[in-house]
Design a protein around this motif. Structure first.
Motif, PDB file in Angstrom:
ATOM      1  N   ARG A  82       0.833  -1.197   0.000  1.00 31.06           N
ATOM      2  CA  ARG A  82       0.000   0.000   0.000  1.00 31.06           C
ATOM      3  C   ARG A  82       0.873   1.254   0.000  1.00 31.06           C
ATOM      4  O   ARG A  82       0.576   2.236  -0.691  1.00 31.06           O
ATOM      5  CB  ARG A  82      -0.920  -0.005   1.228  1.00 31.06           C
ATOM      6  CG  ARG A  82      -1.992   1.079   1.178  1.00 31.06           C
ATOM      7  CD  ARG A  82      -2.770   1.160   2.473  1.00 31.06           C
ATOM      8  NE  ARG A  82      -3.469  -0.073   2.781  1.00 31.06           N
ATOM      9  CZ  ARG A  82      -3.186  -0.845   3.831  1.00 31.06           C
ATOM     10  NH1 ARG A  82      -2.206  -0.517   4.657  1.00 31.06           N
ATOM     11  NH2 ARG A  82      -3.870  -1.928   4.049  1.00 31.06           N
ATOM     12  N   LEU A  83       1.943   1.228   0.775  1.00 29.94           N
ATOM     13  CA  LEU A  83       2.871   2.365   0.835  1.00 29.94           C
ATOM     14  C   LEU A  83       3.453   2.677  -0.535  1.00 29.94           C
ATOM     15  O   LEU A  83       3.386   3.830  -1.011  1.00 29.94           O
ATOM     16  CB  LEU A  83       3.999   2.053   1.813  1.00 29.94           C
ATOM     17  CG  LEU A  83       5.204   2.998   1.779  1.00 29.94           C
ATOM     18  CD1 LEU A  83       4.896   4.266   2.560  1.00 29.94           C
ATOM     19  CD2 LEU A  83       6.463   2.337   2.318  1.00 29.94           C
ATOM     20  N   THR A  84       4.045   1.682  -1.184  1.00 28.30           N
ATOM     21  CA  THR A  84       4.706   1.934  -2.468  1.00 28.30           C
ATOM     22  C   THR A  84       3.698   2.282  -3.556  1.00 28.30           C
ATOM     23  O   THR A  84       4.004   3.044  -4.475  1.00 28.30           O
ATOM     24  CB  THR A  84       5.555   0.723  -2.885  1.00 28.30           C
ATOM     25  OG1 THR A  84       4.750  -0.463  -2.913  1.00 28.30           O
ATOM     26  CG2 THR A  84       6.703   0.505  -1.908  1.00 28.30           C
ATOM     27  N   PHE A  85       2.486   1.743  -3.446  1.00 26.18           N
ATOM     28  CA  PHE A  85       1.428   2.099  -4.389  1.00 26.18           C
ATOM     29  C   PHE A  85       1.106   3.592  -4.264  1.00 26.18           C
ATOM     30  O   PHE A  85       0.993   4.308  -5.262  1.00 26.18           O
ATOM     31  CB  PHE A  85       0.199   1.237  -4.103  1.00 26.18           C
ATOM     32  CG  PHE A  85      -0.853   1.276  -5.182  1.00 26.18           C
ATOM     33  CD1 PHE A  85      -0.530   0.971  -6.496  1.00 26.18           C
ATOM     34  CD2 PHE A  85      -2.169   1.578  -4.886  1.00 26.18           C
ATOM     35  CE1 PHE A  85      -1.496   0.982  -7.494  1.00 26.18           C
ATOM     36  CE2 PHE A  85      -3.141   1.593  -5.866  1.00 26.18           C
ATOM     37  CZ  PHE A  85      -2.806   1.290  -7.176  1.00 26.18           C
ATOM     38  N   ARG A  86       0.976   4.069  -3.028  1.00 26.79           N
ATOM     39  CA  ARG A  86       0.680   5.487  -2.817  1.00 26.79           C
ATOM     40  C   ARG A  86       1.835   6.365  -3.276  1.00 26.79           C
ATOM     41  O   ARG A  86       1.610   7.465  -3.806  1.00 26.79           O
ATOM     42  CB  ARG A  86       0.377   5.729  -1.337  1.00 26.79           C
ATOM     43  CG  ARG A  86      -0.965   5.185  -0.893  1.00 26.79           C
ATOM     44  CD  ARG A  86      -1.171   5.323   0.602  1.00 26.79           C
ATOM     45  NE  ARG A  86      -2.488   4.831   0.976  1.00 26.79           N
ATOM     46  CZ  ARG A  86      -2.873   4.623   2.223  1.00 26.79           C
ATOM     47  NH1 ARG A  86      -2.029   4.873   3.231  1.00 26.79           N
ATOM     48  NH2 ARG A  86      -4.088   4.174   2.483  1.00 26.79           N
ATOM     49  N   VAL A  87       3.062   5.903  -3.068  1.00 30.49           N
ATOM     50  CA  VAL A  87       4.210   6.694  -3.506  1.00 30.49           C
ATOM     51  C   VAL A  87       4.191   6.858  -5.024  1.00 30.49           C
ATOM     52  O   VAL A  87       4.429   7.957  -5.549  1.00 30.49           O
ATOM     53  CB  VAL A  87       5.527   6.034  -3.047  1.00 30.49           C
ATOM     54  CG1 VAL A  87       6.724   6.659  -3.766  1.00 30.49           C
ATOM     55  CG2 VAL A  87       5.700   6.177  -1.534  1.00 30.49           C
ATOM     56  N   VAL A  88       3.902   5.781  -5.747  1.00 29.56           N
ATOM     57  CA  VAL A  88       3.837   5.886  -7.206  1.00 29.56           C
ATOM     58  C   VAL A  88       2.708   6.816  -7.622  1.00 29.56           C
ATOM     59  O   VAL A  88       2.879   7.697  -8.465  1.00 29.56           O
ATOM     60  CB  VAL A  88       3.656   4.494  -7.850  1.00 29.56           C
ATOM     61  CG1 VAL A  88       3.429   4.628  -9.352  1.00 29.56           C
ATOM     62  CG2 VAL A  88       4.869   3.617  -7.595  1.00 29.56           C
ATOM     63  N   LEU A  89       1.544   6.623  -7.028  1.00 33.25           N
ATOM     64  CA  LEU A  89       0.394   7.453  -7.396  1.00 33.25           C
ATOM     65  C   LEU A  89       0.685   8.934  -7.177  1.00 33.25           C
ATOM     66  O   LEU A  89       0.402   9.770  -8.040  1.00 33.25           O
ATOM     67  CB  LEU A  89      -0.829   7.036  -6.583  1.00 33.25           C
ATOM     68  CG  LEU A  89      -1.491   5.705  -6.957  1.00 33.25           C
ATOM     69  CD1 LEU A  89      -2.567   5.353  -5.944  1.00 33.25           C
ATOM     70  CD2 LEU A  89      -2.077   5.752  -8.358  1.00 33.25           C
ATOM     71  N   ARG A  90       1.249   9.261  -6.025  1.00 38.02           N
ATOM     72  CA  ARG A  90       1.457  10.660  -5.687  1.00 38.02           C
ATOM     73  C   ARG A  90       2.749  11.219  -6.259  1.00 38.02           C
ATOM     74  O   ARG A  90       2.796  12.352  -6.737  1.00 38.02           O
ATOM     75  CB  ARG A  90       1.424  10.835  -4.165  1.00 38.02           C
ATOM     76  CG  ARG A  90       0.092  10.426  -3.566  1.00 38.02           C
ATOM     77  CD  ARG A  90       0.073  10.533  -2.053  1.00 38.02           C
ATOM     78  NE  ARG A  90      -1.123   9.915  -1.505  1.00 38.02           N
ATOM     79  CZ  ARG A  90      -1.404   9.826  -0.213  1.00 38.02           C
ATOM     80  NH1 ARG A  90      -0.556  10.330   0.685  1.00 38.02           N
ATOM     81  NH2 ARG A  90      -2.509   9.233   0.198  1.00 38.02           N
TER      82      ARG A  90
END
Length: 444
Positions: A148-156
Motif C-alpha cells: 500500500r505504501l509503495t502504491f501510494r508513492v507511485v500514485l502521488r
C-alpha cells in the motif's frame, strides 16, 4: 543454421525434462538454480511440444544479450502472457514503440526530480509509521502495508493522484492480474481450456476493472498535470495514443510498486535476522540525529547502500527475463539459431560461485569498493542493463533507502516466532510473508 545446433548444448533429457517442467511451474528460481549447478552456464530446455529455450547464467553471456549484441535480441514469445495485462509498455514493448515510449518518459526521471520524489516518500512513509506505533508488540505481516505504501508513492510521486476509496480495489485488481499472468508464463505443458476458463474469466474481469480505473484517471489528465506528477505530465504532453498511455500507466504502477515493496520487505527480514547488521546500520543512521533522510543525505549512508545492494543480490525484485534471438549468435561457446528464446535470471547469476563465494550468506560488505573491484558488470544486475536499464532505477533506490532508514529510526524489527520467509517467483520475486514484531527504537 537450424535448431539442431542446439543439440550440442547440455541440458535435461527424457524423464528429467518432465521433472524440470513441473519444477518450473512450482519453483522456477529453485529449478533454474539447481539446473545451473548440474549443467553449467548454458543450458538447453525443451517444451513438450518440442520448442527449445536456452538459459544463460554467466555474466559474459548475460552482457552479450543485454549490451554487447543487444540489437540481435527482441522481447520474444515468452513475454506474451505479461503483455495481456501490461500491453505495449516499457517492460513488454519491442524496439520501435519502446524507443518512442522511453524518450517520452525519460525527462520525468531526471536527477533534478529526485529531491521532490524523496519528499513524497518521506511524507507517505510517515503516515504508515504513525499507524505502526499502535501495533508495537504485536506480530503482523508487513507485506500488505508496504504494498500500500509503495502504491501510494507511485500514485502521488509520479502521477500526482489520490484514488481515495478506489485505491484498495485497484491495488487488488493489479495484484491478482499479475499473479495470473505469472502462472501462465511458467506453464510449459498444455491444459484443457475448460480447466483454465474460470481463472481466465477472473483475469479478464481484473483487467476490465483496471481499464475502467485508468479511463477515469486519464479523462482528467490535463487538469492533473501539475505538482510532482512528472510521469503524468510527460504523458499529458506526449503524442501517445490513449491505449499507449494506459499501458504505461499500468506498467509504472506495477514496476514502481511491487518491486520496491518486495525489496523493502526482504531488507527488513534480513536486517532483523542479522543483529550485527542492524547495529551497524543504527550507528550509521545516528548521524541524522533522528531526522528522516532526504535525497541529499543518502550519500552519507554507504553501509545502508551496501545492505540494500546485498538484499537485491539475494532477492532481486526482477528475478529473471527473456529475449529472443533475431539472428544467429554465440553465447558461452555455443551457437544459437535465430528464433531461440534466451532466458536469464538475476537470481541465479547473483549466486554464481565464481563471482559470489558463499553466495547464500548475507554479507553487505561484498559491495565495498575494494571487494567490488574487478567484478563483471553483469555479475550483479538487479535493474537490468544496456539500453533497457530500468528507467526507474534511481527513484526505486531513493525510496528503498528512505523507507528502510525511517523504519529503523522508529522501531527495532524482530521476526515473529516461527516466521519462515520464502521467496515466490511471480513476475517479480516476492516474499510469502514477513511477519514481524516491532519495538520502539529506544528499547534494548
Amino acid at each position: 543454421m537450424n535448431e539442431n545446433v542446439l543439440d550440442a548444448v547440455p541440458g535435461p533429457r527424457g524423464p528429467a525434462m518432465w521433472r524440470v517442467l513441473l519444477g518450473l511451474q512450482r519453483d522456477p528460481v529453485g529449478t533454474y538454480l539447481r539446473s545451473h549447478a548440474e549443467f553449467g552456464d548454458v543450458i538447453r530446455f525443451r517444451e513438450l511440444g518440442g520448442a527449445s529455450w536456452v538459459f544463460v547464467a554467466h555474466p559474459d553471456a548475460v552482457a552479450r544479450v543485454h549490451q554487447g549484441n543487444h540489437r540481435n535480441y527482441g522481447r520474444g514469445r515468452l513475454n506474451v502472457p505479461f503483455a495481456k495485462l501490461l500491453g505495449d509498455g516499457l517492460l513488454t514493448s519491442e524496439r520501435d514503440s519502446w524507443t518512442v515510449h522511453r524518450r517520452t518518459l525519460a525527462p520525468a526521471f531526471r536527477a533534478e526530480h529526485q529531491r521532490d520524489f524523496g519528499e513524497t516518500v518521506r511524507a507517505v512513509t510517515e503516515g504508515m509509521l504513525s499507524g505502526w506505533h499502535t501495533r508495537t508488540g504485536q506480530a503482523f505481516d508487513v507485506c500488505h502495508d508496504l504494498e500500500r505504501l509503495t502504491f501510494r508513492v507511485v500514485l502521488r510521486g509520479m502521477f500526482d493522484l489520490d484514488l481515495g476509496a478506489e485505491e484498495e480495489p485497484v491495488l487488488r485488481h493489479l495484484t491478482e492480474a499479475l499473479a495470473y499472468v505469472s502462472g501462465q508464463s511458467f506453464r510449459m505443458y498444455p491444459m484443457p481450456a475448460w480447466l483454465l476458463a474460470r481463472g481466465k474469466a477472473r483475469f479478464e474481469a481484473h483487467v476490465a476493472a483496471l481499464d475502467h480505473a485508468v479511463e477515469l484517471v486519464t479523462s482528467g489528465m490535463p487538469a492533473r498535470a501539475s505538482g510532482n506528477g512528472r510521469v503524468m505530465q510527460a504523458l499529458v504532453e506526449s503524442d501517445l495514443p490513449p491505449r499507449a498511455i494506459r499501458d504505461e500507466l499500468l506498467t509504472m504502477l506495477h514496476a514502481g510498486q511491487h518491486t520496491v515493496a518486495s525489496s523493502i520487505a526482504f531488507a527488513l527480514y534480513l536486517i532483523a535476522s542479522h543483529p550485527d547488521v542492524d547495529a551497524r546500520l543504527r550507528g550509521e543512521l545516528a548521524v541524522l540525529d533522528g531526522r528522516a533522510p532526504g535525497v541529499d543525505d543518502l550519500a552519507a549512508l554507504p553501509y545502508l547502500r551496501n545492505v540494500l545492494s546485498e538484499t537485491m543480490r539475494l532477492y532481486p525484485p526482477a528475478w529473471g527475463g527473456v529475449r529472443e534471438s533475431l539472428g544467429e549468435d554465440e553465447l558461452g561457446g555455443y551457437w544459437v539459431p535465430p528464433g531461440t528464446a534466451i532466458v536469464f535470471s538475476q537470481y541465479v547469476t547473483h549466486r554464481h560461485p565464481e563471482f559470489w563465494p558463499d553466495a547464500e550468506r548475507f554479507d553487505p560488505d561484498r559491495f565495498t569498493e575494494a571487494r567490488s573491484a574487478g567484478r563483471p558488470r553483469f555479475a550483479y544486475f538487479p535493474f537490468g542493463g544496456g539500453p533497457h536499464l530500468c528507467i526507474g532505477q534511481d527513484p526505486a533506490q531513493v525510496e528503498l533507502a528512505i523507507v528502510v532508514a525511517m523504519v529503523l529510526q522508529r522501531f527495532r524489527v524482530r521476526m515473529a516466532a516461527g516466521a519462515k520467509v520464502v521467496p515466490r517467483a511471480l513476475l517479480d520475486l516476492v516474499p510469502n510473508a514477513v511477519p514481524v514484531v516491532l519495538e520502539p527504537a529506544g528499547k534494548n
